[in-house]
Design a protein around this motif. Structure first.
Motif, short mmCIF file in Angstrom:
data_model
loop_
_atom_site.label_atom_id
_atom_site.label_comp_id
_atom_site.label_asym_id
_atom_site.label_seq_id
_atom_site.Cartn_x
_atom_site.Cartn_y
_atom_site.Cartn_z
N ASP A 65 -18.31 32.88 39.93
CA ASP A 65 -18.80 32.70 41.29
C ASP A 65 -20.12 31.98 41.25
O ASP A 65 -21.07 32.47 40.65
CB ASP A 65 -18.96 34.05 41.96
N ARG A 352 -6.81 25.58 46.80
CA ARG A 352 -8.25 25.32 46.90
C ARG A 352 -8.65 24.66 48.22
O ARG A 352 -9.71 24.91 48.75
CB ARG A 352 -8.70 24.46 45.73
N SER A 441 -18.56 21.13 49.63
CA SER A 441 -17.90 22.17 48.83
C SER A 441 -17.94 23.53 49.53
O SER A 441 -18.30 24.53 48.93
CB SER A 441 -18.53 22.28 47.45
N TRP A 444 -16.37 27.12 48.05
CA TRP A 444 -16.79 28.03 46.97
C TRP A 444 -16.83 29.46 47.46
O TRP A 444 -17.16 29.73 48.60
CB TRP A 444 -18.16 27.64 46.43
#
Ligand SMILES: Cc1cc2nc3c(=O)[nH]c(=O)nc-3n(C[C@H](O)[C@H](O)[C@H](O)COP(=O)(O)OP(=O)(O)OC[C@H]3O[C@@H](n4cnc5c(N)ncnc54)[C@H](O)[C@@H]3O)c2cc1C
Length: 500
Positions: A65, A352, A441, A444
């Motif tokens: 993470d 994803r 992004s 995440w």
């Protein structure tokens, strides 16, 4: 033209009423529900699985993470997110490992990474259920969100498929944390499905048991660092890498002779073709959480879509098959794996990046590089990379920050408008469902937690005000976020916004 069959209109019984309904109990959804409930809103959390956690839960994820950037180490994560993670850490549910000393053989681009937190999935699940109970969040598990109740351009609840048939749940505000903007799409809002084909692809986590890891590591240590023979290098360049066409040219170097031999005999393809133009391959084991690893599936964008159930099922079944075949291959060749077997494949196969909302405002790369400030900021995030001259000189567009020297990435505002689907009230999105701009992004895990918390708080404040989120007084919302502990900037910035 696609053939259609008209379904007769029907009256759907209302199963339940709530103030805030969170659709999807994954990483973003869990924190959306906790934050909404902590703000005092009657909150309901729905998921099609019988457990919460999404990628951490039935997905078996938690490899690493990336919330270790200096900004967050120093300032911490706020709200229910921070409280949850601190408690998880206190219980020993967060471990760290040093990525650089990880087992992967390929020199990762992520040099400079500080030790990375790894979540213990079981402790996460246990604490999640406890916190949901303490905050009195109603759970609707084994329940699929199958449609949106839309009246006058606003979402007023969802239709769900339950063991007892189709039902409706009324809500003042719905948070779409399905990961694929299911609610927004069902409500008829504009959605962006252009990433449903590929980019980051799907991954299946699976677990093996019966491995003698010491023997395996001894074998790897003996082989690691040996240069490839010329014929091996040629085979990698001409056969393996083109077969993968992958982002990470990642394969277990020490297994190359076995991979080549089995490829030639037809016994096993390390990169397996999947019907429809995709291919599956296994990420090499790494030392941090050895018993769980991933099968990755990639495909050319125009060939398959994860929104097509037939395509998706092909991908999912092929990934599982490849997990079994891969471990058989390891058993045949790899010291330490003689008695190994697949003990579990994740029931939920992660994706994803897929369908997202089309938000009122989409963050651009330029916004991030320029660290642009927005008046409706609801959180400040930090990239793990920088776009700068060093990267350009090295022929790349960006480079990872040197975390060991506490270098910062770009600090950028995330505006409320990024969470709001264009033209639709009564709904806020979070997690992957908002991750429209690749540069940011936003998918995440640590960002999914943060956006979940922010969306849950926003939904609770909107429900309490009885106003659509986009019409709310932004300063009231920002004050509530700061009071809950979310990071909207340093004191000078808060003063500029008039909320200091
Ligand atoms: C293979 C893989 C590896 C990854 N590795 C990393 C990594 O190393 N580090 C990192 O930070 N991130 C990583 N990610 C990304 C990260 O895990 C996800 O982006 C993150 O889980 C997003 O959170 P989310 O809540 O949006 O989605 P999820 O965690 O996927 O949650 C979505 C939830 O919604 C539920 N749901 C969906 N549709 C419905 C419906 N119609 N009705 C009811 N419930 C529904 C699902 O069951 C699930 O519980 C990885 C992702 C994958 C797939």
């Amino acid at each position: 033209m696609t053939e259609v069959i008209h379904e007769p209109a029907r009256a759907v019984p209302v199963l339940h009423e709530t103030e805030v309904l969170v659709a999807g109990a994954g990483i973003a959804g869990l924190f959306a529900a906790l934050e909404s409930a902590a703000q005092g809103a009657r909150t309901t959390l729905v998921d099609e699985y019988s457990m919460v956690g999404g990628n951490y839960g039935p997905g078996l994820g938690s490899r690493h993470d990336l919330w270790q950037s200096p900004t967050f180490r120093d300032r911490g994560l706020g709200g229910q997110v921070g409280a949850f993670l601190r408690e998880l850490e206190r219980r020993g549910g967060i471990k760290t490992f040093d990525f650089i000393s990880g087992g992967d053989n390929v020199p990762w681009r992520w040099q400079g990474m500080a030790p990375i937190p790894v979540i213990d999935r079981n402790e996460f699940q246990r604490l999640a259920l406890q916190r949901l109970r303490e905050l009195d969040v109603a759970l609707l598990l084994s329940t699929t969100v199958a449609g949106a109740v839309v009246q006058n351009g606003a979402v007023g609840g969802v239709f769900v498929e339950t063991p007892d048939g189709r039902r409706a749940v009324r809500a003042q505000v719905v948070v779409d944390t399905t990961g694929e903007a299911d609610v927004a799409a069902a409500a008829g809002a504009d959605v962006d499905a252009s990433h449903a084909g590929t980019e980051a692809g799907m991954g299946l986590f699976f677990r093996v048991e019966g491995v003698d890891w010491e023997r395996y590591e001894a074998f790897r240590a003996a082989e690691r660092g040996k240069p490839l023979a010329r014929a091996e290098q040629r085979w990698v360049d001409e056969v393996l890498v083109p077969a993968m066409d992958m982002v990470w040219k990642n394969y277990p170097r020490e297994l190359l002779p076995f991979i080549m031999a089995d490829w030639a005999s037809g016994a096993f393809r390390y990169v397996a073709p999947v019907p429809g133009g995709a291919y599956a391959y296994k990420i090499p084991f790494a030392t941090h959480d050895q018993d769980v690893t991933t099968i990755e599936v990639r495909w050319p964008p125009d060939k398959l879509s994860v929104l097509n159930a037939l395509n998706r099922s092909t991908i999912e079944a092929s990934a599982r098959q490849h997990a079994y075949d891969t471990i058989d291959f390891y058993c045949r060749h790899v010291p330490g794996f003689e008695q190994a077997r697949v003990s579990q494949t994740a029931p939920y196969m992660g994706n994803r990046w897929s369908r997202t909302i089309v938000p009122d405002y989409t963050l651009t790369k330029e916004d991030i590089v320029a660290e642009r400030k927005f008046d409706d900021v609801v959180h400040v995030l930090t990239t793990l990379y920088r776009y700068d001259e060093t990267a350009q000189q090295a022929g790349r567009t960006r480079r990872l920050v040197d975390l060991k020297n506490r270098e910062e990435g770009h600090n950028f505002d995330i505006p409320l408008r990024q969470f709001l689907p264009q033209g639709l009230d009564g709904m806020v999105a979070a997690g992957r469902s908002i991750g429209r701009e690749r540069t940011a992004s936003l998918r995440w895990r640590w960002i999914a937690k943060v956006t979940g918390g922010v969306a849950g708080l926003t939904a609770a404040v909107a429900a309490s005000a009885g106003a659509p989120a986009r019409q709310m007084d932004i300063r009231t919302l920002q004050r509530a976020l700061v009071a809950a502990g979310y990071y909207l900037g340093e004191p000078e910035r808060l003063a500029e916004l008039g909320i200091g």
